[in-house]
Write a protein that holds these residues in place. Structure first.
Motif, PDB file in Angstrom:
ATOM      1  N   PHE A   1      29.624  37.396 -49.099  1.00  0.00           N
ATOM      2  CA  PHE A   1      30.752  37.976 -48.387  1.00  0.00           C
ATOM      3  C   PHE A   1      30.307  38.961 -47.316  1.00  0.00           C
ATOM      4  N   ILE A   2      29.012  39.000 -47.053  1.00  0.00           N
ATOM      5  CA  ILE A   2      28.463  39.936 -46.074  1.00  0.00           C
ATOM      6  C   ILE A   2      28.342  39.213 -44.735  1.00  0.00           C
ATOM      7  N   ASP A   3      28.794  39.878 -43.673  1.00  0.00           N
ATOM      8  CA  ASP A   3      28.861  39.255 -42.352  1.00  0.00           C
ATOM      9  C   ASP A   3      27.502  39.024 -41.692  1.00  0.00           C
ATOM     10  N   TYR A   4      26.457  39.581 -42.257  1.00  0.00           N
ATOM     11  CA  TYR A   4      25.136  39.509 -41.634  1.00  0.00           C
ATOM     12  C   TYR A   4      24.153  38.837 -42.584  1.00  0.00           C
ATOM     13  N   PRO A   5      23.205  38.070 -42.057  1.00  0.00           N
ATOM     14  CA  PRO A   5      22.236  37.417 -42.941  1.00  0.00           C
ATOM     15  C   PRO A   5      21.303  38.438 -43.581  1.00  0.00           C
ATOM     16  N   HIS A   6      20.840  38.103 -44.770  1.00  0.00           N
ATOM     17  CA  HIS A   6      19.839  38.939 -45.444  1.00  0.00           C
ATOM     18  C   HIS A   6      18.622  39.020 -44.528  1.00  0.00           C
ATOM     19  N   PRO A   7      18.021  40.190 -44.389  1.00  0.00           N
ATOM     20  CA  PRO A   7      16.868  40.334 -43.497  1.00  0.00           C
ATOM     21  C   PRO A   7      15.745  39.325 -43.770  1.00  0.00           C
ATOM     22  N   ALA A   8      15.487  38.995 -45.039  1.00  0.00           N
ATOM     23  CA  ALA A   8      14.421  38.021 -45.349  1.00  0.00           C
ATOM     24  C   ALA A   8      14.807  36.626 -44.873  1.00  0.00           C
ATOM     25  N   LEU A   9      16.083  36.270 -44.953  1.00  0.00           N
ATOM     26  CA  LEU A   9      16.544  34.973 -44.459  1.00  0.00           C
ATOM     27  C   LEU A   9      16.397  34.906 -42.950  1.00  0.00           C
ATOM     28  N   ARG A  10      16.750  35.985 -42.294  1.00  0.00           N
ATOM     29  CA  ARG A  10      16.631  36.016 -40.837  1.00  0.00           C
ATOM     30  C   ARG A  10      15.172  35.854 -40.421  1.00  0.00           C
ATOM     31  N   GLU A  11      14.285  36.513 -41.132  1.00  0.00           N
ATOM     32  CA  GLU A  11      12.849  36.401 -40.848  1.00  0.00           C
ATOM     33  C   GLU A  11      12.374  34.947 -41.034  1.00  0.00           C
ATOM     34  N   LEU A  12      12.819  34.304 -42.115  1.00  0.00           N
ATOM     35  CA  LEU A  12      12.457  32.906 -42.363  1.00  0.00           C
ATOM     36  C   LEU A  12      12.965  31.999 -41.239  1.00  0.00           C
ATOM     37  N   CYS A  13      14.206  32.205 -40.811  1.00  0.00           N
ATOM     38  CA  CYS A  13      14.766  31.378 -39.734  1.00  0.00           C
ATOM     39  C   CYS A  13      13.992  31.554 -38.438  1.00  0.00           C
ATOM     40  N   HIS A  14      13.557  32.767 -38.156  1.00  0.00           N
ATOM     41  CA  HIS A  14      12.748  33.012 -36.953  1.00  0.00           C
ATOM     42  C   HIS A  14      11.409  32.281 -37.050  1.00  0.00           C
ATOM     43  N   LYS A  15      10.829  32.254 -38.248  1.00  0.00           N
ATOM     44  CA  LYS A  15       9.574  31.507 -38.435  1.00  0.00           C
ATOM     45  C   LYS A  15       9.802  30.018 -38.212  1.00  0.00           C
ATOM     46  N   LEU A  16      10.913  29.485 -38.734  1.00  0.00           N
ATOM     47  CA  LEU A  16      11.231  28.066 -38.524  1.00  0.00           C
ATOM     48  C   LEU A  16      11.384  27.766 -37.036  1.00  0.00           C
ATOM     49  N   ALA A  17      12.056  28.671 -36.322  1.00  0.00           N
ATOM     50  CA  ALA A  17      12.212  28.494 -34.875  1.00  0.00           C
ATOM     51  C   ALA A  17      10.842  28.456 -34.198  1.00  0.00           C
ATOM     52  N   GLY A  18       9.944  29.316 -34.650  1.00  0.00           N
ATOM     53  CA  GLY A  18       8.596  29.346 -34.091  1.00  0.00           C
ATOM     54  C   GLY A  18       7.795  28.086 -34.370  1.00  0.00           C
ATOM     55  N   LEU A  19       8.183  27.346 -35.420  1.00  0.00           N
ATOM     56  CA  LEU A  19       7.501  26.094 -35.762  1.00  0.00           C
ATOM     57  C   LEU A  19       8.081  24.891 -35.015  1.00  0.00           C
TER      58      LEU A  19
ATOM     59  N   PRO B   1      27.267  32.458 -48.197  1.00  0.00           N
ATOM     60  CA  PRO B   1      27.922  33.755 -48.376  1.00  0.00           C
ATOM     61  C   PRO B   1      29.451  33.718 -48.354  1.00  0.00           C
ATOM     62  N   HIS B   2      30.058  32.578 -48.178  1.00  0.00           N
ATOM     63  CA  HIS B   2      31.520  32.404 -48.182  1.00  0.00           C
ATOM     64  C   HIS B   2      32.213  33.018 -46.973  1.00  0.00           C
ATOM     65  N   VAL B   3      31.470  33.524 -46.015  1.00  0.00           N
ATOM     66  CA  VAL B   3      32.044  34.078 -44.792  1.00  0.00           C
ATOM     67  C   VAL B   3      31.202  33.630 -43.602  1.00  0.00           C
TER      68      VAL B   3
END
Length: 190
Positions: free
Chosen positions: A1-19, A29-31
């Motif tokens: 229910f939190i409007d922002y991604p968990h910091p660790a998830l955001r870090e993982l997504c940035h790594k995926l983008a870099g790959l 999160p239902h929102v």
């Protein structure tokens, strides 16, 4: 229910983008959470609930009945174009394209959250919302367990509850009790 991604998830997504990943679409999160572009990668952290029976949820907010749909046009190696379509979940738990004020409200919130991601504000905002919401969610879920499964089921669950959730719930309870006795600011006069 939190409007922002968990910091660790955001870090993982940035790594995926870099790959070299072109598209990441998160969920759970239902929102609706924000979106950002990292190089050629489009990251949508959560599109909200698309088809979900909110009546089955122990905890929900008005935002859990809002969603997004993405129309994405791919090129051979990346995304050529995309369009965001705001969605609402109707009273029959079915998705409908949002219209008028609801459409504008969903898009304003989505754009605000996305801008806060780009500006680097999301980690602090995530933590602030987590501190407010986790206790409320845990109280609602655990009361539902006690009501539907009994006190013994709840007591068996205690070792699996994260210590941070318990700490936040106790802090929330203390603030709530102080608010009852000391007023809205929670500051008691001597």
């Amino acid at each position: 229910f939190i409007d922002y991604p968990h910091p660790a998830l955001r870090e993982l997504c940035h790594k995926l983008a870099g790959l070299g990943v072109s598209l990441v679409i998160g969920h759970h999160p239902h929102v609706i959470q924000g979106m950002e572009r990292i190089g050629d990668c489009l990251i949508a952290y959560s599109l909200g609930n698309f088809i979900f029976d909110g009546k089955l949820m122990d905890f929900k907010t008005e935002r859990s009945e809002q969603s997004l749909m993405f129309e994405i046009e791919f090129r051979k190696e990346n995304i050529a174009a995309y369009r965001v379509v705001p969605i609402v979940i109707n009273s029959d738990s079915q998705p409908e394209v949002a219209r008028d004020r609801t459409e504008q409200e969903i898009m304003r919130r989505f754009e605000k959250i996305s801008n806060e991601l780009v500006l680097g504000m999301s980690n602090k905002l995530y933590q602030k919302q987590a501190e407010e919401l986790w206790p409320k969610i845990n109280i609602a879920v655990n009361l539902d367990i006690i009501r539907n499964q009994g006190l013994v089921a709840f007591l068996r669950r205690i070792p699996r509850i994260k210590r941070s959730y318990i700490t936040l719930t106790v802090k929330y309870g203390v603030r709530w009790i102080k608010g009852l006795f000391c007023g809205e600011g929670g500051r008691c006069k001597p």
